[in-house]
Design a protein around this motif. Sequence first.
Motif, short mmCIF file in Angstrom:
data_model
loop_
_atom_site.label_atom_id
_atom_site.label_comp_id
_atom_site.label_asym_id
_atom_site.label_seq_id
_atom_site.Cartn_x
_atom_site.Cartn_y
_atom_site.Cartn_z
N THR A 57 -40.51 -80.13 24.68
CA THR A 57 -41.91 -80.39 24.63
C THR A 57 -42.56 -81.47 25.54
O THR A 57 -41.59 -82.45 25.89
N GLU A 115 -43.69 -84.17 24.84
CA GLU A 115 -43.29 -85.45 23.72
C GLU A 115 -41.84 -85.90 24.16
O GLU A 115 -41.50 -86.83 24.21
N THR A 138 -32.52 -72.79 18.55
CA THR A 138 -33.90 -73.07 17.71
C THR A 138 -33.78 -72.56 16.43
O THR A 138 -33.53 -71.32 16.35
N SER A 173 -37.12 -79.43 18.33
CA SER A 173 -36.91 -80.58 19.19
C SER A 173 -35.77 -81.15 18.71
O SER A 173 -35.03 -81.63 19.46
C1 FAD Z 1 -42.29 -68.45 23.33
C2 FAD Z 1 -41.22 -69.36 23.09
C3 FAD Z 1 -39.97 -69.08 23.69
C4 FAD Z 1 -39.09 -70.03 23.31
N1 FAD Z 1 -37.60 -69.58 23.74
C5 FAD Z 1 -36.40 -70.31 23.30
C6 FAD Z 1 -35.01 -69.81 23.25
O1 FAD Z 1 -34.93 -68.82 24.27
N2 FAD Z 1 -34.22 -70.36 22.79
C7 FAD Z 1 -34.19 -71.43 22.02
O2 FAD Z 1 -33.19 -71.74 21.37
N3 FAD Z 1 -35.51 -71.84 21.66
C8 FAD Z 1 -36.56 -71.25 22.36
N4 FAD Z 1 -37.67 -71.78 21.92
C9 FAD Z 1 -38.19 -72.88 21.02
C10 FAD Z 1 -38.30 -74.14 21.63
O3 FAD Z 1 -37.60 -74.57 22.61
C11 FAD Z 1 -39.23 -75.01 20.72
O4 FAD Z 1 -40.21 -74.46 20.07
C12 FAD Z 1 -39.43 -76.27 21.18
O5 FAD Z 1 -38.41 -77.02 21.46
C13 FAD Z 1 -40.13 -77.23 20.12
O6 FAD Z 1 -39.56 -77.03 18.91
P1 FAD Z 1 -40.30 -77.09 17.47
O7 FAD Z 1 -41.50 -75.72 18.16
O8 FAD Z 1 -39.53 -76.80 16.35
O9 FAD Z 1 -41.49 -78.15 17.40
P2 FAD Z 1 -41.30 -79.41 16.65
O10 FAD Z 1 -39.79 -79.89 17.00
O11 FAD Z 1 -41.32 -79.06 15.17
O12 FAD Z 1 -42.29 -80.34 17.13
C14 FAD Z 1 -43.63 -80.18 16.78
C15 FAD Z 1 -44.31 -81.19 17.77
O13 FAD Z 1 -43.97 -82.57 17.33
C16 FAD Z 1 -43.55 -83.35 18.56
N5 FAD Z 1 -42.48 -84.17 18.48
C17 FAD Z 1 -41.32 -83.76 17.64
N6 FAD Z 1 -40.64 -84.75 17.50
C18 FAD Z 1 -41.23 -85.80 18.18
C19 FAD Z 1 -40.94 -87.34 18.23
N7 FAD Z 1 -39.85 -87.79 17.80
N8 FAD Z 1 -41.97 -88.00 18.59
C20 FAD Z 1 -42.98 -87.35 19.03
N9 FAD Z 1 -43.37 -86.19 18.96
C21 FAD Z 1 -42.62 -85.50 18.46
C22 FAD Z 1 -43.27 -82.30 19.35
O14 FAD Z 1 -43.51 -82.62 20.72
C23 FAD Z 1 -44.20 -80.94 19.15
O15 FAD Z 1 -45.57 -81.24 19.84
C24 FAD Z 1 -38.99 -71.18 22.27
C25 FAD Z 1 -40.26 -71.32 21.96
C26 FAD Z 1 -41.33 -70.39 22.18
C27 FAD Z 1 -42.75 -70.88 21.64
#
Ligand code: FAD
Length: 378
Positions: free
Chosen positions: A355, A357, A119, A125
């Motif tokens: 997530t 979604e 990430t 996502s």
């Molecule tokens: C405590 C914690 C530990 C983590 N550990 C790791 C790790 O070890 N390694 C790693 O690589 N990552 C890690 N992550 C990252 C995690 O996998 C991402 O936070 C997650 O995949 C969501 O990405 P984002 O936060 O960028 O949200 P975004 O992708 O910006 O999404 C924001 C919102 O929009 C929604 N959304 C996005 N696209 C769409 C769509 N096309 N249609 C409808 N809704 C949509 C999402 O579901 C979410 O609700 C961690 C996150 C946390 C909070």
Amino acid sequence: MIQQTVRKFVQKELMPLEPEVLRNEREGKPGISREKKKELQKKAADLGFWGINTPKEYGGADLGQVMQAVLTIEISKTFVPFFFGGYADNILYYCNEEQKKRYLIPTLNGERISCFALTEPGAGSDTRRIKMSAEKRGNEWVLNGEKIFITNGNEADFAMVFAVTDKEKKGHGGVTCFLVDRDMGWRSEYIHTMGEWGPASLIFDNVRVPEENVLGELHGGYQLGLEWIGFHRWLVGARAVGSAERVLQMAIDHSKQRITFGRPLADRQAIQWQIADSAVEIEAAKWLVFNAAWTLDQGEDNRHLASMAKLFGANMGNRVIDRVLQIHGGMGYTKELPIERWYREARLWRIYDGTDEIQRMIIARNLLKGHVKLGDLV
Ligand SMILES: Cc1cc2nc3c(=O)[nH]c(=O)nc-3n(C[C@H](O)[C@H](O)[C@H](O)COP(=O)(O)OP(=O)(O)OC[C@H]3O[C@@H](n4cnc5c(N)ncnc54)[C@H](O)[C@@H]3O)c2cc1C
């Protein structure tokens, strides 16, 4: 028999540590120290719990995914941060012989800690948007960019880092996974969250990585990333099942003791229905988890089932913990009880490893494109 053995281990060795874990976490310290974790892992190993799904050639028990589900459910009945020893990320088995000595084996032995860094601030996502660059200079790759929300990023000795090695292709075919030691020059910054432990940002500023540290194939990293995520996804559902079972029992016990208007809460239909709904939902999540696990054990593609187990399990866990908090009234909201801690942790289950979604997107896509037909699920 295995379930009963691990249940006893959790009750005897882990649950008594809960007050100490809460105290430590509230002082901003890790729940248990690295040494204590190792000591507990040793005790578990003496009972045969070491390398649960590690191949036998590495000394593991190789118990299979259904057993992994059983064990994950049991150890999730406590919030003491514990996992069995002899574990390494699934993609580390792609190490070549030389890399195995430096990364896989020390990780299995608990001598080194890994983290998975995919990430980025601009790519969560939608992982195809990652920008971390890797440029070839002589026999080294130079990495620049930032990773965010990396679990274990503060503690890790090395990271499995995904970077763009072919700008034309990006995503599939343009990303490579690198094994990057902390002492090659990346640094981490703690991220405070609503949970008791924080992930990290990893900063790469001209970090030079020898070419022999490419994990798997050059430009083959995206596939590795998906494999790692796929491995953990359905286990979030298992975690939710174990935690929900524990807290629901707390609500059952409390409802029998707490008297309001002359009768125990347990006598009230409003409370009984919350208990009944929770028990049904836990059971449903459990079978989704077991089906995902069993399908994988059969050597079949379990991705559709894994998304279902993760989506339903994570949401079930949040609903059950919320009801349990409600049944405890004001006490449920205090830090006297650990319910609020579970409440905060559970919120993460709906976010990481894809997530809600994203799981819905996957499930709907499989059905709409005909990859999976209703009623044909194993
Ligand atoms: C405590 C914690 C530990 C983590 N550990 C790791 C790790 O070890 N390694 C790693 O690589 N990552 C890690 N992550 C990252 C995690 O996998 C991402 O936070 C997650 O995949 C969501 O990405 P984002 O936060 O960028 O949200 P975004 O992708 O910006 O999404 C924001 C919102 O929009 C929604 N959304 C996005 N696209 C769409 C769509 N096309 N249609 C409808 N809704 C949509 C999402 O579901 C979410 O609700 C961690 C996150 C946390 C909070």
